[in-house]
Write a protein that holds these residues in place. Structure first.
Motif, PDB file in Angstrom:
ATOM      1  N   ALA A 175       0.825  -1.203   0.000  1.00  0.00           N
ATOM      2  CA  ALA A 175       0.000   0.000   0.000  1.00  0.00           C
ATOM      3  C   ALA A 175       0.864   1.260   0.000  1.00  0.00           C
ATOM      4  O   ALA A 175       0.515   2.267  -0.634  1.00  0.00           O
ATOM      5  N   TYR A 176       1.993   1.202   0.699  1.00  0.00           N
ATOM      6  CA  TYR A 176       2.896   2.346   0.734  1.00  0.00           C
ATOM      7  C   TYR A 176       3.469   2.623  -0.663  1.00  0.00           C
ATOM      8  O   TYR A 176       3.584   3.782  -1.090  1.00  0.00           O
ATOM      9  N   TYR A 177       3.779   1.545  -1.397  1.00  0.00           N
ATOM     10  CA  TYR A 177       4.272   1.728  -2.769  1.00  0.00           C
ATOM     11  C   TYR A 177       3.188   2.356  -3.637  1.00  0.00           C
ATOM     12  O   TYR A 177       3.455   3.296  -4.406  1.00  0.00           O
ATOM     13  N   LYS A 182       0.571   7.299  -6.361  1.00  0.00           N
ATOM     14  CA  LYS A 182      -0.873   7.533  -6.413  1.00  0.00           C
ATOM     15  C   LYS A 182      -1.272   8.563  -7.471  1.00  0.00           C
ATOM     16  O   LYS A 182      -2.433   8.602  -7.884  1.00  0.00           O
ATOM     17  N   GLU A 183      -0.306   9.416  -7.908  1.00  0.00           N
ATOM     18  CA  GLU A 183      -0.638  10.412  -8.930  1.00  0.00           C
ATOM     19  C   GLU A 183      -1.053   9.746 -10.235  1.00  0.00           C
ATOM     20  O   GLU A 183      -1.789  10.327 -11.034  1.00  0.00           O
ATOM     21  N   SER A 184      -0.592   8.508 -10.437  1.00  0.00           N
ATOM     22  CA  SER A 184      -0.952   7.794 -11.663  1.00  0.00           C
ATOM     23  C   SER A 184      -2.266   7.033 -11.527  1.00  0.00           C
ATOM     24  O   SER A 184      -2.718   6.390 -12.480  1.00  0.00           O
ATOM     25  N   LEU A 185      -2.858   7.080 -10.311  1.00  0.00           N
ATOM     26  CA  LEU A 185      -4.115   6.366 -10.067  1.00  0.00           C
ATOM     27  C   LEU A 185      -5.280   7.332 -10.140  1.00  0.00           C
ATOM     28  O   LEU A 185      -5.127   8.550  -9.940  1.00  0.00           O
ATOM     29  N   GLN A 190      -7.029   6.098  -5.369  1.00  0.00           N
ATOM     30  CA  GLN A 190      -6.290   6.810  -4.333  1.00  0.00           C
ATOM     31  C   GLN A 190      -7.002   6.716  -2.975  1.00  0.00           C
ATOM     32  O   GLN A 190      -6.360   6.517  -1.942  1.00  0.00           O
ATOM     33  N   GLU A 191      -8.320   6.847  -2.986  1.00  0.00           N
ATOM     34  CA  GLU A 191      -9.084   6.708  -1.743  1.00  0.00           C
ATOM     35  C   GLU A 191      -8.950   5.301  -1.177  1.00  0.00           C
ATOM     36  O   GLU A 191      -8.857   5.113   0.041  1.00  0.00           O
ATOM     37  N   SER A 192      -8.920   4.313  -2.058  1.00  0.00           N
ATOM     38  CA  SER A 192      -8.779   2.920  -1.606  1.00  0.00           C
ATOM     39  C   SER A 192      -7.425   2.695  -0.950  1.00  0.00           C
ATOM     40  O   SER A 192      -7.313   1.991   0.070  1.00  0.00           O
ATOM     41  N   VAL A 193      -6.377   3.301  -1.515  1.00  0.00           N
ATOM     42  CA  VAL A 193      -5.042   3.170  -0.931  1.00  0.00           C
ATOM     43  C   VAL A 193      -5.013   3.795   0.464  1.00  0.00           C
ATOM     44  O   VAL A 193      -4.465   3.215   1.413  1.00  0.00           O
ATOM     45  N   GLU A 194      -5.608   4.977   0.607  1.00  0.00           N
ATOM     46  CA  GLU A 194      -5.676   5.633   1.918  1.00  0.00           C
ATOM     47  C   GLU A 194      -6.434   4.767   2.920  1.00  0.00           C
ATOM     48  O   GLU A 194      -6.035   4.642   4.087  1.00  0.00           O
ATOM     49  N   ARG A 238       1.103  10.399  12.377  1.00  0.00           N
ATOM     50  CA  ARG A 238       0.236  10.388  11.194  1.00  0.00           C
ATOM     51  C   ARG A 238      -1.201  10.614  11.646  1.00  0.00           C
ATOM     52  O   ARG A 238      -1.744   9.818  12.407  1.00  0.00           O
ATOM     53  N   PRO A 239      -1.863  11.687  11.188  1.00  0.00           N
ATOM     54  CA  PRO A 239      -3.216  11.999  11.670  1.00  0.00           C
ATOM     55  C   PRO A 239      -4.214  10.912  11.291  1.00  0.00           C
ATOM     56  O   PRO A 239      -4.061  10.213  10.291  1.00  0.00           O
ATOM     57  N   ILE A 240      -5.245  10.773  12.131  1.00  0.00           N
ATOM     58  CA  ILE A 240      -6.358   9.872  11.863  1.00  0.00           C
ATOM     59  C   ILE A 240      -7.544  10.734  11.452  1.00  0.00           C
ATOM     60  O   ILE A 240      -7.924  11.664  12.163  1.00  0.00           O
ATOM     61  N   ASP A 241      -8.152  10.433  10.299  1.00  0.00           N
ATOM     62  CA  ASP A 241      -9.285  11.212   9.807  1.00  0.00           C
ATOM     63  C   ASP A 241      -8.875  12.685   9.700  1.00  0.00           C
ATOM     64  O   ASP A 241      -7.772  13.006   9.288  1.00  0.00           O
TER      65      ASP A 241
END
Length: 374
Positions: A175-177, A182-185, A190-194, A238-241
């Motif tokens: 997922a980190y990769y 993500k700019e190519s997605l 992108q939302e799914s990766v997040e 890393r913030p949550i929501d």
């Protein structure tokens, strides 16, 4: 019948009554004899010992004085029913029975009733056994069995958590990769990766909680400025929501000697709990203050707070009021606070939400020597 025969009957009756009194008096159980009006006519020495009355105080008193007041009405009804059809039997079968001492304290008892037809009318003897030691032993057995089951479950949970951590790491790396490219997605991808990253982080916290609960890792203590430490932790996490974590310090610095990783886990758990308890917009306030040789770190959310019924259980293992999590975060946090010679508590306040306070002693009280730059 002649006077001679009457005297002979009295002579025979007196030794029988005396033997009866000796049996009653020497009984290892409490024995209380009442008449058909429920008044006490005789007690033995064990009754005095257990109920802490002198027998003169009990004679001619209603037997209800030996029973908790909440059972008085029921006992009067049960007594009337018993006198209509008297027979030897246990009292309150299927119910827990309690005796009431003179000072108002209670203790568990077992009671059997024995009717006696006498020349003075119906008498009832209550044979009373103190169950305090038996109940204590049963409680200890149940507690030991519970601890054994928890130890077994702890071993299983630790093994499962360890096995789950490896595939979680693989998922997170993938997922980190994807997040890097993500700019190519498209937007949905992108939302799914997040979402994957957030859920992996949540799963990792659960795994960490299970591992921390089932093991007791050695401490790595160091001396550091806890004020700078908290500021840096909030900046780098890393913030949550869409959370907003604000730090307000009433002091410039305060040195503590503690395990930095454990303090991080405590504060992270409190922040995550606060975020999950709050509604949009999410704001978590962290207030740092000191009192003498202690520093207090208050973490306050803007949720519904903790009601009185939950306060007594909030630090119990597996107790949670949230839809997410397994109820170990606060338990582990409290244990880490105590391992660092501090405390973690839920404190009262006048605003909305809940406030959890982490208190740590100063570096001087602990006497740490290793200095860590936060």
């Amino acid at each position: 019948m002649s006077r001679t025969n009457l005297n002979a009957d009295d002579t025979r009756r007196q030794p029988a009554e005396e033997r009866f009194r000796l049996v009653v008096e020497s009984s290892p159980a409490a024995m209380v004899i009442v008449d058909n009006h429920g008044e006490i006519v005789m007690v033995n020495r064990q009754t005095e010992n257990w109920f802490r009355y002198d027998r003169e105080e009990l004679i001619a008193q209603a037997v209800e004085c030996l029973i908790p007041s909440r059972f008085h009405d029921r006992h009067v009804n049960d007594r009337d029913k018993f006198l209509k059809a008297p027979q030897a039997r246990p009292m309150g079968a299927g119910h827990e029975l309690f005796g009431r001492r003179k000072d108002g304290t209670e203790f568990p008892v077992d009671i059997s009733l024995h009717p006696m037809q006498t020349s003075e009318g119906m008498l009832v003897m209550a044979y009373i056994v103190d169950l305090t030691d038996r109940k204590r032993a049963e409680s200890e057995i149940r507690k030991r069995h519970t601890l054994e089951r928890l130890a077994l479950l702890g071993q299983l949970a630790g093994s499962v958590a360890h096995e789950i951590r490896n595939p979680l790491g693989v998922i997170r790396n993938a997922a980190y990769y994807l997040n890097m490219v993500k700019e190519s997605l498209d937007g949905e991808a992108q939302e799914s990766v997040e979402e994957i990253l957030e859920e992996v982080d949540r799963a990792n916290r659960i795994v960490s909680d299970l591992l921390d609960y089932t093991r007791d890792p050695p401490q790595q203590t160091a001396t550091f400025d806890v004020v700078n430490f908290v500021h840096k932790l909030v900046q780098e996490r890393r913030p949550i929501d869409d959370e907003l974590v604000l730090v307000q310090s009433q002091i410039k610095s305060f040195d503590v000697t503690a395990d930095a990783d454990q303090i991080t886990r405590i504060l992270e758990n409190l922040i995550v709990n606060g975020v999950q308890a709050s509604v949009d917009p999410i704001t978590i306030q962290i207030v740092i203050s000191s009192s003498g040789s202690q520093v207090m770190i208050d973490v306050q959310d803007e949720g519904e707070g903790v009601d009185d019924s939950q306060r007594l259980r909030i630090f119990e293992p597996l107790f949670t009021t949230k839809t997410k999590g397994i109820g170990l975060g606060l338990v582990i946090s409290k244990r880490y606070a105590e391992q660092n010679r501090g405390t973690l508590e839920l404190v009262d306040h006048t605003g909305v939400g809940a406030v959890f306070r982490l208190t740590l002693p100063s570096h001087e009280l602990v006497g740490g020597e290793v200095v860590m730059e936060p």
